[in-house]
Design an enzyme around this catalytic site. Structure first.
Site, PDB file in Angstrom:
ATOM      1  N   GLY A  12      12.006  13.959   5.407  1.00  0.00           N
ATOM      2  CA  GLY A  12      10.909  14.495   4.605  1.00  0.00           C
ATOM      3  C   GLY A  12      10.341  15.752   5.240  1.00  0.00           C
ATOM      4  O   GLY A  12      10.107  16.767   4.567  1.00  0.00           O
ATOM      5  N   LYS A 185      28.128   5.216   1.966  1.00  0.00           N
ATOM      6  CA  LYS A 185      28.766   5.898   3.112  1.00  0.00           C
ATOM      7  C   LYS A 185      28.152   5.451   4.438  1.00  0.00           C
ATOM      8  O   LYS A 185      28.805   5.476   5.477  1.00  0.00           O
ATOM      9  CB  LYS A 185      28.729   7.420   2.933  1.00  0.00           C
ATOM     10  N   THR A 242      29.088  11.647   8.187  1.00  0.00           N
ATOM     11  CA  THR A 242      28.443  10.503   8.841  1.00  0.00           C
ATOM     12  C   THR A 242      29.431   9.682   9.679  1.00  0.00           C
ATOM     13  O   THR A 242      29.031   9.064  10.659  1.00  0.00           O
ATOM     14  CB  THR A 242      27.745   9.634   7.780  1.00  0.00           C
TER      15      THR A 242
HETATM   16  N1  LIG Z   1      17.401  12.007   8.911  1.00  0.00           N
HETATM   17  C1  LIG Z   1      18.381  12.540   8.203  1.00  0.00           C
HETATM   18  O1  LIG Z   1      19.177  13.345   8.727  1.00  0.00           O
HETATM   19  C2  LIG Z   1      18.541  12.199   6.762  1.00  0.00           C
HETATM   20  C3  LIG Z   1      17.899  11.114   6.182  1.00  0.00           C
HETATM   21  N2  LIG Z   1      18.103  10.815   4.868  1.00  0.00           N
HETATM   22  C4  LIG Z   1      17.477   9.650   4.266  1.00  0.00           C
HETATM   23  O2  LIG Z   1      16.075   9.827   4.223  1.00  0.00           O
HETATM   24  C5  LIG Z   1      15.422   8.553   4.271  1.00  0.00           C
HETATM   25  C6  LIG Z   1      14.350   8.617   5.348  1.00  0.00           C
HETATM   26  O3  LIG Z   1      15.028   8.833   6.572  1.00  0.00           O
HETATM   27  P1  LIG Z   1      14.375   9.599   7.796  1.00  0.00           P
HETATM   28  O4  LIG Z   1      13.316  10.535   7.357  1.00  0.00           O
HETATM   29  O5  LIG Z   1      15.465  10.132   8.602  1.00  0.00           O
HETATM   30  O6  LIG Z   1      13.714   8.358   8.554  1.00  0.00           O
HETATM   31  P2  LIG Z   1      12.662   8.359   9.741  1.00  0.00           P
HETATM   32  O7  LIG Z   1      12.894   7.090  10.470  1.00  0.00           O
HETATM   33  O8  LIG Z   1      12.712   9.624  10.503  1.00  0.00           O
HETATM   34  O9  LIG Z   1      11.264   8.294   8.988  1.00  0.00           O
HETATM   35  C7  LIG Z   1      10.963   7.325   8.050  1.00  0.00           C
HETATM   36  C8  LIG Z   1       9.611   7.668   7.468  1.00  0.00           C
HETATM   37  O10 LIG Z   1       9.305   6.730   6.447  1.00  0.00           O
HETATM   38  C9  LIG Z   1       7.989   6.245   6.687  1.00  0.00           C
HETATM   39  N3  LIG Z   1       7.866   4.888   6.184  1.00  0.00           N
HETATM   40  C10 LIG Z   1       8.659   3.826   6.460  1.00  0.00           C
HETATM   41  N4  LIG Z   1       8.218   2.746   5.808  1.00  0.00           N
HETATM   42  C11 LIG Z   1       7.112   3.127   5.120  1.00  0.00           C
HETATM   43  C12 LIG Z   1       6.204   2.463   4.275  1.00  0.00           C
HETATM   44  N5  LIG Z   1       6.346   1.170   3.982  1.00  0.00           N
HETATM   45  N6  LIG Z   1       5.167   3.157   3.762  1.00  0.00           N
HETATM   46  C13 LIG Z   1       5.023   4.458   4.052  1.00  0.00           C
HETATM   47  N7  LIG Z   1       5.850   5.157   4.844  1.00  0.00           N
HETATM   48  C14 LIG Z   1       6.885   4.494   5.369  1.00  0.00           C
HETATM   49  C15 LIG Z   1       7.837   6.293   8.195  1.00  0.00           C
HETATM   50  O11 LIG Z   1       6.470   6.266   8.517  1.00  0.00           O
HETATM   51  P3  LIG Z   1       5.969   6.068  10.033  1.00  0.00           P
HETATM   52  O12 LIG Z   1       6.283   7.357  10.734  1.00  0.00           O
HETATM   53  O13 LIG Z   1       4.515   5.826   9.867  1.00  0.00           O
HETATM   54  O14 LIG Z   1       6.733   4.914  10.585  1.00  0.00           O
HETATM   55  C16 LIG Z   1       8.485   7.626   8.500  1.00  0.00           C
HETATM   56  O15 LIG Z   1       7.602   8.690   8.276  1.00  0.00           O
HETATM   57  C17 LIG Z   1      16.523   7.524   4.565  1.00  0.00           C
HETATM   58  O16 LIG Z   1      16.868   6.876   3.386  1.00  0.00           O
HETATM   59  C18 LIG Z   1      17.682   8.371   5.068  1.00  0.00           C
HETATM   60  O17 LIG Z   1      18.947   7.800   4.776  1.00  0.00           O
HETATM   61  C19 LIG Z   1      18.905  11.571   4.091  1.00  0.00           C
HETATM   62  C20 LIG Z   1      19.560  12.652   4.617  1.00  0.00           C
HETATM   63  C21 LIG Z   1      19.422  13.043   5.972  1.00  0.00           C
HETATM   64  O1  LIG Z   2      22.464  10.830   5.650  1.00  0.00           O
HETATM   65  C1  LIG Z   2      22.604  11.481   6.647  1.00  0.00           C
HETATM   66  C2  LIG Z   2      23.466  12.679   6.707  1.00  0.00           C
HETATM   67  O2  LIG Z   2      23.822  13.113   5.436  1.00  0.00           O
HETATM   68  C3  LIG Z   2      21.958  11.054   7.896  1.00  0.00           C
HETATM   69  O3  LIG Z   2      22.707  10.029   8.419  1.00  0.00           O
HETATM   70  P1  LIG Z   2      22.064   8.927   9.361  1.00  0.00           P
HETATM   71  O4  LIG Z   2      20.978   8.236   8.589  1.00  0.00           O
HETATM   72  O5  LIG Z   2      23.204   8.039   9.716  1.00  0.00           O
HETATM   73  O6  LIG Z   2      21.523   9.655  10.556  1.00  0.00           O
END
Ligand SMILES: NC(=O)C1=CN([C@@H]2O[C@H](COP(=O)(O)OP(=O)(O)OC[C@H]3O[C@@H](n4cnc5c(N)ncnc54)[C@H](OP(=O)(O)O)[C@@H]3O)[C@@H](O)[C@H]2O)C=CC1
Ligand SMILES: O=C(CO)COP(=O)(O)O
Length: 320
Positions: A12, A185, A242
């Site tokens: 995000g 994936k 991945t």
């Molecule tokens: N990281 C990456 O490279 C990529 C991630 N994604 C996808 O994005 C999604 C998020 O991943 P990512 O940002 O990496 O994860 P992170 O672990 O970095 O962050 C997760 C976020 O979600 C928040 N969160 C979790 N549960 C709740 C809840 N119940 N209510 C409100 N907020 C919540 C957490 O809050 P808090 O900090 O307070 O715990 C945190 O801000 C996943 O589905 C992932 O597969 C997609 C592409 C790339």
């Molecule tokens: O979805 C992702 C890359 O496209 C990030 O992968 P991971 O959640 O395994 O770190």
């Protein structure tokens, strides 16, 4: 078009940085006041160490305010999506929700788009998915993603509004294909990590990726996806990234399983719950998914890596 992002996690925040850098007005919502104040006041996040944030990026703990934007990107883990949607009190009539999470809801067995449509029936749902590490996006490296929306005009508007000079979005109307490619994936990435961690070699990993891709396509097609979507960025593209990079948390989780090491439990590993959700769908619909089933059993400790491999290798010989 006003844009909000739900979730101050790595993805995000990275998307917020990319859009704000390209002069969009973006507000990120987070539940943790400390994480929000770090972004708002100090322009930093522990999840993206060393990344420079644009000054225009704002952050809030006011969920209703964030949900009032015309376009709301949701970037929380898939298993938290239901809870987050329920926390938003407004119906969000006419809002475009862009789901950035990659998973299948374990409790309901629903994909993220169907789940969202059930909780917020009056929104337009889209999915943003494909090969992209948060750090790459935050650092302004070139990235190509899939923007899926069943409503073609909305897909084009979102493509226009969310693309930047280095973030190139391709559209599709195949929501199911795009979301399931991104979700499934992760399961295969865990399997590949376990294979490498256990020292089974690159040839075995290539076999897992290829047969895993066949499983992804089989399940997604049975649930209404177009097979060619799976062959695109959201499926094969993300599978390739991945399953071959230690930048992936799912791959690293698999590596630790293969090596018999502990893995930090607070790290988001979407593939673990999704493996179990997909295994249930496999049983429910009678669709054979042997790698997915074995990965689900690995993640719950019901199989060791060696047992999982023995199980896969002892299956009857068949045509490709
Ligand atoms: N990281 C990456 O490279 C990529 C991630 N994604 C996808 O994005 C999604 C998020 O991943 P990512 O940002 O990496 O994860 P992170 O672990 O970095 O962050 C997760 C976020 O979600 C928040 N969160 C979790 N549960 C709740 C809840 N119940 N209510 C409100 N907020 C919540 C957490 O809050 P808090 O900090 O307070 O715990 C945190 O801000 C996943 O589905 C992932 O597969 C997609 C592409 C790339
Ligand atoms: O979805 C992702 C890359 O496209 C990030 O992968 P991971 O959640 O395994 O770190």
């Amino acid at each position: 078009m006003s844009v909000s992002i739900i979730g101050t996690g790595a993805f995000g925040t990275a998307l917020g940085i990319a859009l704000a850098r390209d002069e969009r007005e973006v507000t990120i919502w987070g539940r943790d006041p400390y994480a929000v104040s770090r972004i708002r006041d100090h322009k930093s996040s522990p999840r993206l160490p060393g990344v420079k944030m644009p000054h225009s990026l704002s952050a809030t703990t006011d969920l209703e305010k964030a949900a009032a934007a015309e376009t709301v990107l949701i970037a929380v883990p898939a298993q938290s999506l239901h809870m987050v949607l329920k926390r938003i009190k407004s119906a969000m009539v006419g809002t475009r929700i862009v789901l950035c999470c990659k998973g299948i809801d374990l409790e309901s067995g629903l994909g993220v788009t169907e789940l969202t449509q059930q909780v917020k029936p009056s929104v337009t749902v889209a999915v943003l998915t494909g090969p992209s590490f948060a750090a790459d996006i935050a650092n302004g490296l070139p990235t190509a993603l899939t923007l899926a929306c069943a409503d073609e005009p909305s897909a084009r508007i979102l493509q226009e509004k969310l693309s930047t000079p280095v973030l190139r979005l391709y559209t599709t109307t195949d929501l199911v294909g795009a979301e399931l490619g991104g979700a499934l994936k992760n399961v295969i990435a865990i399997a590949c990590g376990a294979c490498i961690g256990a020292g089974l070699g690159d040839s075995a990993r290539a076999a897992l990726m290829t047969r895993g891709f066949a499983e992804m396509t089989r399940l997604a097609s049975a649930l209404g996806a177009r097979p060619e979507t799976l062959a695109g960025l959201s499926g094969l593209g993300d599978l390739t990234l991945t399953c071959t990079s230690e930048g992936s948390r799912n791959f690293r989780f698999g590596l630790s399983l293969g090596r018999g090491e502990d893995f930090e439990p607070t790290i988001t590993v979407e593939g673990a719950a999704t493996a179990r959700a997909a295994a249930k769908l496999s049983d429910l619909h009678g669709i054979p998914l042997p790698i997915t089933q074995a990965t689900a059993a690995l993640t719950t400790g019901d199989l060791t890596v060696q047992e999982a491999m023995d199980q896969l290798l002892s299956r009857p010989l068949k045509e490709e």
